[in-house]
Scaffold this active site. Sequence first.
Site, mmCIF file in Angstrom:
data_model
loop_
_atom_site.group_PDB
_atom_site.id
_atom_site.type_symbol
_atom_site.label_atom_id
_atom_site.label_comp_id
_atom_site.label_asym_id
_atom_site.label_seq_id
_atom_site.Cartn_x
_atom_site.Cartn_y
_atom_site.Cartn_z
ATOM 1 N N SER A 52 0.598 -5.852 -1.020
ATOM 2 C CA SER A 52 1.522 -6.915 -1.401
ATOM 3 C C SER A 52 2.449 -7.316 -0.262
ATOM 4 O O SER A 52 2.765 -6.520 0.624
ATOM 5 C CB SER A 52 2.369 -6.471 -2.588
ATOM 6 O OG SER A 52 1.554 -6.081 -3.657
HETATM 7 N N1 SAH Z 1 0.864 -1.585 -4.209
HETATM 8 C C1 SAH Z 1 -0.290 -1.689 -3.331
HETATM 9 C C2 SAH Z 1 -1.040 -2.975 -3.553
HETATM 10 C C3 SAH Z 1 -1.863 -2.873 -4.739
HETATM 11 S S1 SAH Z 1 -2.997 -4.192 -5.047
HETATM 12 C C4 SAH Z 1 0.065 -1.526 -1.885
HETATM 13 O O1 SAH Z 1 1.253 -1.393 -1.546
HETATM 14 O O2 SAH Z 1 -0.858 -1.506 -1.061
HETATM 15 C C5 SAH Z 1 -3.385 -3.762 -6.707
HETATM 16 C C6 SAH Z 1 -4.175 -2.504 -6.892
HETATM 17 O O3 SAH Z 1 -4.291 -2.285 -8.292
HETATM 18 C C7 SAH Z 1 -5.592 -2.573 -6.342
HETATM 19 O O4 SAH Z 1 -5.794 -1.535 -5.429
HETATM 20 C C8 SAH Z 1 -6.477 -2.393 -7.610
HETATM 21 O O5 SAH Z 1 -7.642 -1.663 -7.366
HETATM 22 C C9 SAH Z 1 -5.529 -1.658 -8.524
HETATM 23 N N2 SAH Z 1 -5.815 -1.733 -9.955
HETATM 24 C C10 SAH Z 1 -6.223 -2.794 -10.710
HETATM 25 N N3 SAH Z 1 -6.357 -2.427 -11.993
HETATM 26 C C11 SAH Z 1 -6.004 -1.106 -12.082
HETATM 27 C C12 SAH Z 1 -5.941 -0.154 -13.147
HETATM 28 N N4 SAH Z 1 -6.234 -0.468 -14.403
HETATM 29 N N5 SAH Z 1 -5.548 1.109 -12.834
HETATM 30 C C13 SAH Z 1 -5.238 1.470 -11.580
HETATM 31 N N6 SAH Z 1 -5.287 0.609 -10.526
HETATM 32 C C14 SAH Z 1 -5.663 -0.664 -10.784
#
Ligand code: SAH
Length: 205
Positions: A52
Site C-alpha cells: 500500500s
Molecule cells: N499491508 C500489505 C499490503 C497488503 S495487499 C503491505 O504492507 O505490504 C493485500 C493483501 O491481502 C494481499 O497480500 C492479499 O493476498 C491479502 N489477502 C486478500 N484476502 C485475504 C484473506 N482473506 N486473508 C488473508 N490475506 C488476504
Amino acid sequence: MVERQLRRRGISDERVLDAMGRVPREAYVPEAVRAKAYDDSALPLSHEQTISQPWVVAAICQAMALSGDETVLEVGTGSGYSAAVLSLLSRAVVSVERIPELVEQARAALAANGVASVEVICGDGSVGHPPGAPYDAIAVHATGPGAPPTLLAQLADGGRLVMPVATGASDLLTVFRREGDEVARRAIGPCRFVPLIGEEGFRPG
Ligand code: SAH
C-alpha cells in the site's frame, strides 16, 4: 515522506509519524522497485498484490488509535511492511496472509529487520484468527463487501476494526468501533485496495 506525504495530508498522530519514519520501506519492497520505495504510491508485489501507499498505511494506523499496549490483528500481510509499522505501535501483532509465498517472504523480511513481535499466519483472515482473540484493534488491507461479522466478534469491547468496504464507485476506508453489542461506523475516505478473498470476503475467481 513523513513531512510531505503524511503530515501535510492530515496524519497528526505523532506515534504513527515516528513509526513511519523508522521502518525502512525499501527493506520490504521487491528488488525491482526498490528505487521507488519512498514514492507516493502503491508498489507491485508478486501474485498481483500490492504494497500500500505510505499514506494509506498511516491513515489505517491512525484510525486504529493505538497507545502501545494493544494486541492487534492484521489481515493481508503482503510484504510485511505494514506489520512492521504496527509492531512499533502495539504490543503484539498477529498478521494473516492467504498466499503462502507472500507469508514466507514477509516472515523473512520481518526477521531480517529484527521485528520479533509479529506472528505471520497463513490462512483466510476474513474469519480472523480465533486463538489470539479478542483483539484491541484489527486492520484489514483488502476490500470486503462489508465488515466480516466474525472479525467484529473478535474485537474487544471498545475495539476498532479499520478496513476498506466496497461501494458502488470506489472503496471506502471505514472504522468500525465495537461498544458492547453496538457497532458504530465512521468513513475515513475513498481508497483503492485489492479484494479480500475468503469466506467472509469475496469468492475467488
Ligand atoms: N499491508 C500489505 C499490503 C497488503 S495487499 C503491505 O504492507 O505490504 C493485500 C493483501 O491481502 C494481499 O497480500 C492479499 O493476498 C491479502 N489477502 C486478500 N484476502 C485475504 C484473506 N482473506 N486473508 C488473508 N490475506 C488476504
